[in-house]
Design an enzyme around this catalytic site. Structure first.
Site, mmCIF file in Angstrom:
data_model
loop_
_atom_site.group_PDB
_atom_site.id
_atom_site.type_symbol
_atom_site.label_atom_id
_atom_site.label_comp_id
_atom_site.label_asym_id
_atom_site.label_seq_id
_atom_site.Cartn_x
_atom_site.Cartn_y
_atom_site.Cartn_z
ATOM 1 N N TRP A 189 -5.621 26.325 10.577
ATOM 2 C CA TRP A 189 -4.247 26.099 10.139
ATOM 3 C C TRP A 189 -4.228 25.124 8.967
ATOM 4 O O TRP A 189 -4.922 24.103 8.976
ATOM 5 C CB TRP A 189 -3.425 25.538 11.305
ATOM 6 C CG TRP A 189 -2.037 25.146 10.915
ATOM 7 C CD1 TRP A 189 -1.033 25.973 10.516
ATOM 8 C CD2 TRP A 189 -1.511 23.818 10.868
ATOM 9 N NE1 TRP A 189 0.098 25.243 10.226
ATOM 10 C CE2 TRP A 189 -0.164 23.921 10.430
ATOM 11 C CE3 TRP A 189 -2.038 22.551 11.148
ATOM 12 C CZ2 TRP A 189 0.656 22.808 10.275
ATOM 13 C CZ3 TRP A 189 -1.222 21.447 10.999
ATOM 14 C CH2 TRP A 189 0.111 21.571 10.569
ATOM 15 N N ASP A 356 16.003 28.092 7.988
ATOM 16 C CA ASP A 356 14.821 28.088 8.843
ATOM 17 C C ASP A 356 15.169 27.598 10.247
ATOM 18 O O ASP A 356 16.322 27.628 10.678
ATOM 19 C CB ASP A 356 13.716 27.243 8.187
ATOM 20 C CG ASP A 356 12.317 27.738 8.507
ATOM 21 O OD1 ASP A 356 11.846 27.492 9.636
ATOM 22 O OD2 ASP A 356 11.688 28.378 7.646
ATOM 23 N N LYS A 466 12.567 35.904 8.144
ATOM 24 C CA LYS A 466 11.236 35.308 8.290
ATOM 25 C C LYS A 466 10.889 35.359 9.775
ATOM 26 O O LYS A 466 11.510 34.689 10.591
ATOM 27 C CB LYS A 466 11.231 33.863 7.783
ATOM 28 C CG LYS A 466 9.872 33.178 7.888
ATOM 29 C CD LYS A 466 9.929 31.760 7.334
ATOM 30 C CE LYS A 466 8.584 31.057 7.449
ATOM 31 N NZ LYS A 466 8.637 29.666 6.936
ATOM 32 N N TRP A 467 9.874 36.173 10.113
ATOM 33 C CA TRP A 467 9.483 36.430 11.511
ATOM 34 C C TRP A 467 8.253 35.573 11.821
ATOM 35 O O TRP A 467 7.153 35.891 11.401
ATOM 36 C CB TRP A 467 9.179 37.913 11.677
ATOM 37 C CG TRP A 467 8.828 38.377 13.060
ATOM 38 C CD1 TRP A 467 7.709 38.049 13.775
ATOM 39 C CD2 TRP A 467 9.584 39.282 13.879
ATOM 40 N NE1 TRP A 467 7.712 38.687 14.990
ATOM 41 C CE2 TRP A 467 8.858 39.456 15.078
ATOM 42 C CE3 TRP A 467 10.783 39.966 13.712
ATOM 43 C CZ2 TRP A 467 9.305 40.288 16.099
ATOM 44 C CZ3 TRP A 467 11.234 40.791 14.723
ATOM 45 C CH2 TRP A 467 10.496 40.946 15.907
ATOM 46 N N ASP A 468 8.461 34.501 12.564
ATOM 47 C CA ASP A 468 7.385 33.533 12.800
ATOM 48 C C ASP A 468 6.731 33.765 14.160
ATOM 49 O O ASP A 468 7.299 34.411 15.048
ATOM 50 C CB ASP A 468 7.947 32.114 12.724
ATOM 51 C CG ASP A 468 6.936 31.102 12.219
ATOM 52 O OD1 ASP A 468 5.719 31.410 12.213
ATOM 53 O OD2 ASP A 468 7.344 29.995 11.826
ATOM 54 N N MET A 469 5.523 33.226 14.324
ATOM 55 C CA MET A 469 4.770 33.301 15.583
ATOM 56 C C MET A 469 3.829 32.103 15.596
ATOM 57 O O MET A 469 2.867 32.059 14.848
ATOM 58 C CB MET A 469 3.992 34.627 15.654
ATOM 59 C CG MET A 469 3.367 34.930 17.007
ATOM 60 S SD MET A 469 1.780 34.101 17.321
ATOM 61 C CE MET A 469 0.693 34.925 16.162
ATOM 62 N N CYS A 516 5.112 35.625 9.450
ATOM 63 C CA CYS A 516 4.576 34.265 9.428
ATOM 64 C C CYS A 516 3.966 33.980 10.792
ATOM 65 O O CYS A 516 4.465 34.440 11.817
ATOM 66 C CB CYS A 516 5.683 33.258 9.123
ATOM 67 S SG CYS A 516 5.144 31.523 9.145
ATOM 68 N N ASP A 538 1.142 27.298 5.792
ATOM 69 C CA ASP A 538 2.075 26.179 5.886
ATOM 70 C C ASP A 538 1.716 25.063 4.908
ATOM 71 O O ASP A 538 2.524 24.156 4.678
ATOM 72 C CB ASP A 538 2.086 25.619 7.311
ATOM 73 C CG ASP A 538 2.901 26.470 8.268
ATOM 74 O OD1 ASP A 538 3.660 27.337 7.797
ATOM 75 O OD2 ASP A 538 2.765 26.286 9.491
#
Length: 719
Positions: A189, A356, A466-469, A516, A538
């Site tokens: 990360w 966000d 924005k599709w985050d995981m 994302c 990030d």
């Protein structure tokens, strides 16, 4: 592009643009013969594989296309099956072939595609195990305009007893050499996609994920390169996996100096039950050959993935310039603050505002509310529709952040459905970031999320998601699956995710979806099939982003990379870089800002306006042109790359210097990809030079005594 079959000799010759792939049936086994530069078809080809028959025939020496376990080949198998009697021995023998126009879709899985039948052809080889009734179909697709070969496998149980798949790779290939370097993308990360290169040696080299996602640590990609291969010269063989979950790529060098490459779903903690009449489809592996180094390999992947993996109305459109409020406000914002940032962006020429995390449930920090996708009344008393309209009234589109695969234990959804997360009954539920993972192997869970998001997408004027995981899988189990299916859940999760994404993107085709996963934690071809761009990392520091974007470009097109300017000191590393360099790095992707624009000084506003104006002029070139890497940031304190239009009439080069050098020599940057016989004019200086000179001699870089320096050059052909 063509597929030629020589039935008498049992030879299959596949031609794709600039490359040939040849196989031969030997004693009933598909054997690998050749993969490399394109070869002409022969009228009467001779046998390529010379091995003794009878008791001296050894599978351990045969270069195979889909090797099996337990029958004399002691290298890694491509598949393994447990039969009803507990034995693991099967023996696949060639039985038939089929040639299909175009490329069939893979049921329930992302894959590259042909828009018309004339763009490609597909060869299917059918293999059978007479004892068990197992039928395995190997699929090979070649393309008119790409030096790529797409491979996948379908496994059918046509026997009378259930089977259990223990291993089911998508492709295997035995290469007749071992003097190769392994090149792959590694990191973690905030520092994803760092290029690694090391020689192969005896034994195995493995690139894999066991995290339930493709992951930050290793990308599902491996290149094998000749030792002398560089950006522009030498043989390079690329392997890319179109999948978003646990993957496995291995290169095994054995004593006879051959290399077996296998690529597919990770066999670790995997099995799949096949009842009589059922079938299992593997994901797709995309193989690319280049005789002109890593650069041409990358451009082959870029063109194919940009135009025949990505889909939908946004595939060929330029992407909007956006501002995201995350680093500007984190969780602490009001409607008025959001509108102020959007207004500041509109004055600069920004086209899209993205709200966000923190807009939903009781979300004041990351401890709660994932799954409760209703507006936070304390932050958005007027609701989402009202806020979106206020942003739209500024002439700016509205986008929204979601993390739909996650659930917070402190949420109304979890309190109502504590069994909806991945878990093993009676065992601890590991929380990371105070969240668990919804069980997307379950249809009822997916239906709930589909209905929930569809309601928002239908009532709020959203143009971007924005599709985050933000976490990986633990306690991988499902409350609705039987004991024999628990090792299937990681893959069933991915199939469920793909099914949900297909439904949403089909119903809402005009929404631009960006993937994302804490940045690049799921930057893979599988997600690009549904979402044409990904938040690359990030880490928004310009210096680190040069490395991340350079490495990511080994496989993925620039149109897939989200890249933003953020505030300094940088929130990830504390570094202070110029707004000029931050802008130039971010303009080498899908450009945007991740900061509080209301705090810009007048000087910063003027520079940002100039950056936005320039990007609107160049973005079609950046996003849809051919990328050439010029200087590697992993080799020193500088880097460079450039973009060239398809007709070579226009080009744009960026140079980045991290640290200044005392008494430095004059730096000349040699360009690539230009028309050598045409004259180009440099926009910044008015200099006119032939393309061959610009590529052989180069163009001078101004000497600047400062760290974190960037310089760009725009060129156009003079008619």
């Amino acid at each position: 592009m063509a597929i030629r079959v020589y039935e008498e000799q049992g030879i299959f010759h596949l031609q794709s643009k600039g490359t040939s792939y040849i196989m031969q049936i030997v004693n009933g086994y598909p054997a690998h013969v050749y993969w490399g530069k394109q070869l002409a078809f022969e009228e009467q080809p001779h046998s390529f594989v010379d091995l003794p028959e009878g008791p001296l025939f050894l599978l351990d020496r045969l270069p195979q296309e889909y090797p099996q376990y337990g029958t004399g080949d002691f290298r890694s198998p491509a598949y393994q099956v447990r039969l009803g009697d507990g034995s693991r021995i099967t023996e696949l023998v060639y039985s038939a072939y089929r040639i299909l126009k175009g490329k069939p879709q893979l049921e329930g899985l992302p894959a590259v595609y042909c828009e018309t039948e004339n763009e490609g052809e597909t060869l299917e080889l059918e293999l059978r195990d007479a004892y068990s009734g197992l039928i395995v179909t190997l699929s090979y697709s070649v393309f008119e305009d790409s030096a790529a070969i797409a491979r996948s496998v379908r496994i059918d149980n046509q026997g009378e007893q259930p089977l259990q798949l223990l291993r089911a790779l998508s492709a295997s290939i035995d290469m007749p050499r071992s003097d190769l370097d392994a090149v792959y993308l590694a990191g973690t990360w905030n520092r994803e996609a760092h290029v690694q290169r090391r020689p192969l040696g005896p034994g195995g080299t493995t690139i894999e994920s066991r995290r339930g996602a493709s992951g930050h640590l290793l990308n599902p990609f491996l290149a094998l390169a000749a030792p002398d291969a560089d950006e522009d010269h030498g043989d390079v063989f690329g392997f890319s996996f179109v999948y978003s979950g646990n993957f496995f790529i291995s290169a095994e060098v054995e004593p006879f100096r051959t290399t077996r490459v296998g690529i597919g779903i990770n066999p670790f903690d995997f099995s799949w039950q096949l009842a009589p009449g059922e079938a299992f489809q593997t994901p797709e592996a995309v193989l690319v050959y280049s005789s002109a180094g890593f650069g041409e390999m990358s451009r082959t992947y870029h063109r194919l993935y940009r135009t025949r993996l990505c889909r939908g109305v946004h595939r060929d459109r330029v992407r909007p310039i956006l501002v995201n409020n995350w680093e500007a406000t984190y969780f602490s914002f009001t409607e008025e603050k959001i509108e102020d940032i959007a207004k500041a962006g509109a004055e600069l020429g920004i086209e899209l505002f993205v709200l966000d995390d923190g807009w939903f449930g009781r979300r004041e920090d990351d401890h709660s509310s994932l799954g409760d996708w209703t507006p936070n009344p304390s932050k958005l008393p007027g609701g989402l529709t009202n806020l979106a309209k206020r942003v739209n009234d500024l002439g700016v589109q509205f986008g929204l952040w979601f993390e739909p695969e996650m659930i917070s234990p402190d949420s109304d959804l979890y309190r109502s459905h504590p069994d909806w997360c991945l878990h093993v009954e009676g065992r601890r539920r590991t929380e990371f970031r105070w969240q668990l993972i919804l069980d997307y192997s379950r249809q009822d869970v997916r239906d709930y999320i589909y209905d929930n998001l569809s309601e928002i997408f239908s009532t709020v004027p959203i143009s971007y998601v924005k599709w985050d995981m933000n976490r990986n899988m633990t306690e991988i189990g499902s409350a609705t699956a039987g004991p024999e299916q628990q090792a299937e859940i990681a893959h069933r999760y991915m199939l469920g995710l793909y099914e949900l994404l297909e439904r949403l993107t089909t119903r809402f085709p005009n929404i631009l979806f960006e993937s994302c996963a804490s940045g690049g934690g799921r930057f893979d071809p599988g997600m690009l099939y549904y979402m044409p761009q990904t938040w690359t990392s990030d880490d928004t520091d310009a210096v680190e982003r040069v490395k991340i974007q350079y490495g990511t470009s080994f496989v993925y097109p620039v149109s897939a990379m989200g890249a933003h300017v953020s505030a300094v000191p940088n929130h990830q590393v504390g570094r202070v870089t110029s707004l000029q360099m931050r802008g130039d790095v971010a303009m080498s992707g899908n450009f945007g800002y991740e900061m509080d624009l209301t705090r810009f000084s007048d000087e910063e506003k003027d520079l940002a306006k100039a950056q936005i104006k320039r990007y609107k002029e160049i973005r079609s070139l950046v996003q849809q042109g051919d990328m050439y890497r010029l200087v590697s940031p992993f080799a020193g304190h500088e880097a460079a790359w450039m973009f060239v239009s398809e007709d070579r009439s226009e080009a744009l080069a960026y140079y980045f210097k991290v640290l200044a050098e005392p008494n430095a020599p004059q730096r000349k940057l040699r360009l690539k990809g230009l028309d050598p016989d045409k004259l180009y004019k440099v926009e910044e200086s008015g200099l006119v030079m032939r393309g061959d000179r610009l590529m052989a001699i180069g163009i001078g870089i101004p000497a600047e005594l400062k760290d974190y320096y960037s310089y760009s050059v725009r060129l156009k052909i003079i008619d």
